[in-house]
Design a protein around this motif. Structure first.
Motif, PDB file in Angstrom:
ATOM      1  N   GLY A 252       0.775  -1.228   0.000  1.00 27.15           N
ATOM      2  CA  GLY A 252       0.000   0.000   0.000  1.00 27.15           C
ATOM      3  C   GLY A 252       0.805   1.276   0.000  1.00 27.15           C
ATOM      4  N   GLU A 253       2.108   1.185  -0.186  1.00 22.16           N
ATOM      5  CA  GLU A 253       2.949   2.380  -0.227  1.00 22.16           C
ATOM      6  C   GLU A 253       2.876   3.009  -1.613  1.00 22.16           C
ATOM      7  N   ILE A 254       2.553   4.297  -1.658  1.00 25.68           N
ATOM      8  CA  ILE A 254       2.552   5.018  -2.940  1.00 25.68           C
ATOM      9  C   ILE A 254       3.990   5.338  -3.323  1.00 25.68           C
ATOM     10  N   ILE A 255       4.404   4.882  -4.489  1.00 26.34           N
ATOM     11  CA  ILE A 255       5.743   5.164  -4.996  1.00 26.34           C
ATOM     12  C   ILE A 255       5.603   6.355  -5.941  1.00 26.34           C
ATOM     13  N   TYR A 256       5.880   7.527  -5.408  1.00 23.19           N
ATOM     14  CA  TYR A 256       5.672   8.737  -6.203  1.00 23.19           C
ATOM     15  C   TYR A 256       6.624   8.769  -7.401  1.00 23.19           C
ATOM     16  N   PRO A 257       6.268   9.526  -8.438  1.00 17.72           N
ATOM     17  CA  PRO A 257       7.056   9.495  -9.683  1.00 17.72           C
ATOM     18  C   PRO A 257       8.539   9.792  -9.516  1.00 17.72           C
ATOM     19  N   ASP A 258       8.919  10.674  -8.562  1.00 17.57           N
ATOM     20  CA  ASP A 258      10.352  10.952  -8.433  1.00 17.57           C
ATOM     21  C   ASP A 258      11.110   9.735  -7.914  1.00 17.57           C
ATOM     22  N   TYR A 279      14.834  15.953 -14.669  1.00 14.05           N
ATOM     23  CA  TYR A 279      13.778  15.924 -13.652  1.00 14.05           C
ATOM     24  C   TYR A 279      13.235  17.330 -13.484  1.00 14.05           C
ATOM     25  N   ASP A 280      12.010  17.456 -12.978  1.00 14.14           N
ATOM     26  CA  ASP A 280      11.436  18.790 -12.833  1.00 14.14           C
ATOM     27  C   ASP A 280      11.659  19.326 -11.422  1.00 14.14           C
ATOM     28  N   VAL A 281      11.369  20.616 -11.233  1.00 15.89           N
ATOM     29  CA  VAL A 281      11.739  21.312  -9.997  1.00 15.89           C
ATOM     30  C   VAL A 281      11.016  20.781  -8.756  1.00 15.89           C
ATOM     31  N   LYS A 282       9.961  19.970  -8.946  1.00 16.84           N
ATOM     32  CA  LYS A 282       9.210  19.471  -7.797  1.00 16.84           C
ATOM     33  C   LYS A 282       9.777  18.163  -7.231  1.00 16.84           C
ATOM     34  N   CYS A 283      10.747  17.568  -7.929  1.00 16.04           N
ATOM     35  CA  CYS A 283      11.246  16.245  -7.521  1.00 16.04           C
ATOM     36  C   CYS A 283      12.139  16.309  -6.284  1.00 16.04           C
ATOM     37  N   THR A 284      12.190  15.184  -5.576  1.00 17.27           N
ATOM     38  CA  THR A 284      13.012  15.049  -4.377  1.00 17.27           C
ATOM     39  C   THR A 284      14.502  15.241  -4.661  1.00 17.27           C
ATOM     40  N   SER A 301      14.592  20.796 -14.863  1.00 20.11           N
ATOM     41  CA  SER A 301      13.727  21.398 -15.870  1.00 20.11           C
ATOM     42  C   SER A 301      12.569  22.117 -15.187  1.00 20.11           C
ATOM     43  N   CYS A 302      11.964  23.050 -15.905  1.00 17.03           N
ATOM     44  CA  CYS A 302      10.685  23.613 -15.456  1.00 17.03           C
ATOM     45  C   CYS A 302       9.641  22.502 -15.393  1.00 17.03           C
ATOM     46  N   THR A 303       8.642  22.699 -14.548  1.00 20.03           N
ATOM     47  CA  THR A 303       7.524  21.768 -14.477  1.00 20.03           C
ATOM     48  C   THR A 303       6.631  21.926 -15.701  1.00 20.03           C
ATOM     49  N   GLY A 304       6.014  20.821 -16.115  1.00 20.16           N
ATOM     50  CA  GLY A 304       5.089  20.832 -17.247  1.00 20.16           C
ATOM     51  C   GLY A 304       5.559  19.886 -18.329  1.00 20.16           C
ATOM     52  N   HIS A 305       4.668  18.979 -18.766  1.00 17.25           N
ATOM     53  CA  HIS A 305       5.114  17.948 -19.713  1.00 17.25           C
ATOM     54  C   HIS A 305       5.660  18.547 -20.997  1.00 17.25           C
ATOM     55  N   SER A 306       5.125  19.693 -21.426  1.00 22.89           N
ATOM     56  CA  SER A 306       5.638  20.320 -22.651  1.00 22.89           C
ATOM     57  C   SER A 306       7.052  20.863 -22.450  1.00 22.89           C
ATOM     58  N   PHE A 307       7.307  21.454 -21.281  1.00 28.62           N
ATOM     59  CA  PHE A 307       8.642  21.991 -20.994  1.00 28.62           C
ATOM     60  C   PHE A 307       9.665  20.866 -20.836  1.00 28.62           C
ATOM     61  N   VAL A 308       9.253  19.777 -20.172  1.00 38.96           N
ATOM     62  CA  VAL A 308      10.161  18.636 -20.011  1.00 38.96           C
ATOM     63  C   VAL A 308      10.468  18.019 -21.370  1.00 38.96           C
ATOM     64  N   LYS A 309       9.440  17.912 -22.211  1.00 40.51           N
ATOM     65  CA  LYS A 309       9.634  17.344 -23.545  1.00 40.51           C
ATOM     66  C   LYS A 309      10.586  18.210 -24.378  1.00 40.51           C
ATOM     67  N   ALA A 310      10.451  19.532 -24.223  1.00 48.25           N
ATOM     68  CA  ALA A 310      11.354  20.441 -24.941  1.00 48.25           C
ATOM     69  C   ALA A 310      12.787  20.292 -24.437  1.00 48.25           C
ATOM     70  N   LYS A 311      12.955  20.126 -23.130  1.00 49.76           N
ATOM     71  CA  LYS A 311      14.294  19.930 -22.551  1.00 49.76           C
ATOM     72  C   LYS A 311      14.894  18.613 -23.051  1.00 49.76           C
ATOM     73  N   LEU A 312      14.053  17.617 -23.190  1.00 47.79           N
ATOM     74  CA  LEU A 312      14.500  16.323 -23.700  1.00 47.79           C
ATOM     75  C   LEU A 312      15.012  16.466 -25.131  1.00 47.79           C
ATOM     76  N   ALA A 320      13.600  11.266 -19.063  1.00 48.95           N
ATOM     77  CA  ALA A 320      13.131  12.441 -18.326  1.00 48.95           C
ATOM     78  C   ALA A 320      11.851  12.078 -17.596  1.00 48.95           C
ATOM     79  N   GLY A 321      11.563  12.821 -16.546  1.00 49.93           N
ATOM     80  CA  GLY A 321      10.311  12.594 -15.822  1.00 49.93           C
ATOM     81  C   GLY A 321       9.977  13.793 -14.979  1.00 49.93           C
ATOM     82  N   GLU A 322       8.717  13.864 -14.562  1.00 50.38           N
ATOM     83  CA  GLU A 322       8.310  14.939 -13.674  1.00 50.38           C
ATOM     84  C   GLU A 322       7.381  14.398 -12.600  1.00 50.38           C
ATOM     85  N   MET A 323       7.231  15.180 -11.550  1.00 54.23           N
ATOM     86  CA  MET A 323       6.538  14.741 -10.353  1.00 54.23           C
ATOM     87  C   MET A 323       5.078  14.404 -10.595  1.00 54.23           C
TER      88      MET A 323
END
Length: 464
Positions: A252-258, A279-284, A301-312, A320-323
């Motif tokens: 039952g442990e949530i494994i967050y994206p980071d 990784y985006d600014v919200k990650c651990t 990277s900035c947060t937002g799938h479009s910004f992460v995709k552009a950084k990629l 790449a991934g974001e929170m």
């Protein structure tokens, strides 16, 4: 000039309330602009798909009419997850497509995720579409573009199942939250060699069981409860259109994206040492240390799938991934777009190498942190507040102050982040400490700075 609600033109996509500020008429006009842009750039045909929302058929039809009216050809790929739309843009070779989806928004919402010539449209490009719609800057062709129905799901299915190789069958519990992923996910995971049990896998645009947003713990409660009576070794949850992944361990442990990203990064760095991991600014902070210890280069990277995709695209990093749960594989096995279904299978592939997936997931480094906290503000005030924060606030004891997206303050034992949401008028805050004592200190220090900037701010954490 057309009178259109400017608030539907977001940072990452176009999104609004279906039938209110996002009507069929508005969407058809957006289609005319997109079709004109495709003709001007020579990047057709435009692939169009939709999620399972009740307003989807009407809005998809309007969008297709608009695109075709401008003279661009259209491939109608039907009701599919957004990643299948992304796949179609590559498979059919145009790099152009629109997913008609409200993603994880309430059921009455809908929207458009846009690609043109291999590029995701976001930020200024979205605002340029707004300008062109308002000024009716589109073409109406003497001969409309052709509209063809195409099957993208079958080649997507075949491509994914060829790529995934499990070392042993893994039992999985899939929660689609009545979003569009359900039927495809069940078939896909079985074909990949999993033992599959489904939860809310029927497509229902009312979302009667829970909202399809795995980034919110409350939406994972039924998955966690079902795992207690299930034989499944792991629970996977998808958002409404399938481009985000949630993971829950058997206990039952949530494994967050980071933390998910730690396993993905280690797997990729074993084959591609020295690579960038975005990784985006919200990650651990623990992810940063993890990537370094596994021979990678952590790149923020900035947060937002479009910004992460552009950084990629800018860095050609293999991962790449974001929170929020958008995960991007660009490692030669997968072509760099965010896909919750595929990411879930890559997770299962890693878990198939151990007899105890729960132990592996629980062993990932963690810290004491808050969820994503929000401070509601008047429209536009969140951005003004963050601009002041970036200019006026400094911390003498900090090891770093990162200002690419709000303000992220790093200390040796934790971090604090405040940024303006790009989709709603809120200030987003996330805080982390290596220990409860460190988190408490960071809450006090950061909270005092926010209060000094605006004494009336109502903090969603204790700053005493």
């Amino acid at each position: 000039m057309q009178v259109i609600d400017p608030s539907i033109f977001k940072a990452y996509d176009i999104r609004g309330v279906a039938g209110e500020n996002l009507t069929a008429d508005v969407v058809e006009k957006i289609g005319r602009v997109l079709g004109s842009m495709a003709v001007e750039s020579g990047v057709g045909p435009v692939c169009v798909g939709r999620d399972g929302r009740l307003s989807g058929p009407e809005l998809k039809g309007a969008l297709i009419r608009g695109i075709a009216a401008a003279g661009a050809d259209v491939y109608d790929i039907g009701m599919v997850p957004t990643p299948v739309l992304y796949f179609a843009t590559k498979y059919f070779g145009s790099g152009s497509g629109v997913s008609v989806t409200g993603s994880h928004n309430p059921s009455r919402d809908n929207g458009l995720k846009l690609m043109l010539g291999g590029k995701t449209l976001f930020g200024p490009m979205i605002q340029d579409i707004r300008r062109r719609v308002e000024s009716e800057e589109w073409s109406i062709a003497s001969k409309p573009g052709k509209v063809e129905v195409k099957d993208a799901e079958t080649p997507y299915f075949e491509t994914v199942t060829r790529d995934i190789h499990l070392e042993r069958p893994v039992s999985v519990l899939l929660d689609s939250g009545n979003g569009v992923t359900g039927p495809l996910a069940m078939r896909l995971y079985r074909a990949a060699g999993c033992k599959v049990e489904g939860l809310f896998t029927e497509v229902d645009g009312h979302f009667p069981n829970h909202h399809p947003d795995p980034s919110k713990p409350k939406n994972l409660e039924q998955l966690i409860e079902r795992l207690k009576s299930s034989d499944a070794e792991v629970g996977l949850a998808f958002d409404g259109d399938g481009d985000r992944l949630g993971v829950v361990s058997r206990k039952g442990e949530i494994i967050y994206p980071d933390r998910q990203m730690m396993l993905f990064a280690a797997d990729i760095l074993e084959k591609k040492p020295g690579s960038r991991i975005i990784y985006d600014v919200k990650c651990t902070r623990k992810l940063v240390d993890w990537v370094k210890s596994h021979g990678g280069i952590p790149t923020i990277s900035c947060t937002g799938h479009s910004f992460v995709k552009a950084k990629l695209a800018e860095t050609n990093a293999p991962f790449a991934g974001e929170m929020s749960g958008h995960i991007f594989f660009n490692d030669g096995r997968w072509p760099g777009f965010d896909d919750g279904l595929y990411a879930g299978l890559r997770m299962v592939e890693i878990l198939s190498r151990t007899d105890d997936p729960t132990a592996l997931l629980s062993s990932l480094p963690t810290a004491v942190n808050t969820p994503e906290l929000q401070v509601p503000m008047a429209e536009g005030e969140n951005k003004k507040f963050v601009e002041r924060l970036q200019k006026e606030v400094h911390f003498d004891d900090a090891t770093d102050e990162i200002r690419i997206d709000g303000l992220r303050v790093e200390w040796p034992d934790g971090f604090a982040l405040a940024r303006a949401s790009n989709t709603t008028p809120v200030l987003v805050i996330r805080l982390e400490g290596d220990t409860p004592e460190a988190l408490k200190r960071i809450e006090q220090v950061f909270g005092a700075a926010l209060k000094k900037l605006d004494p009336s701010i109502k903090l969603p954490f204790s700053a005493e």
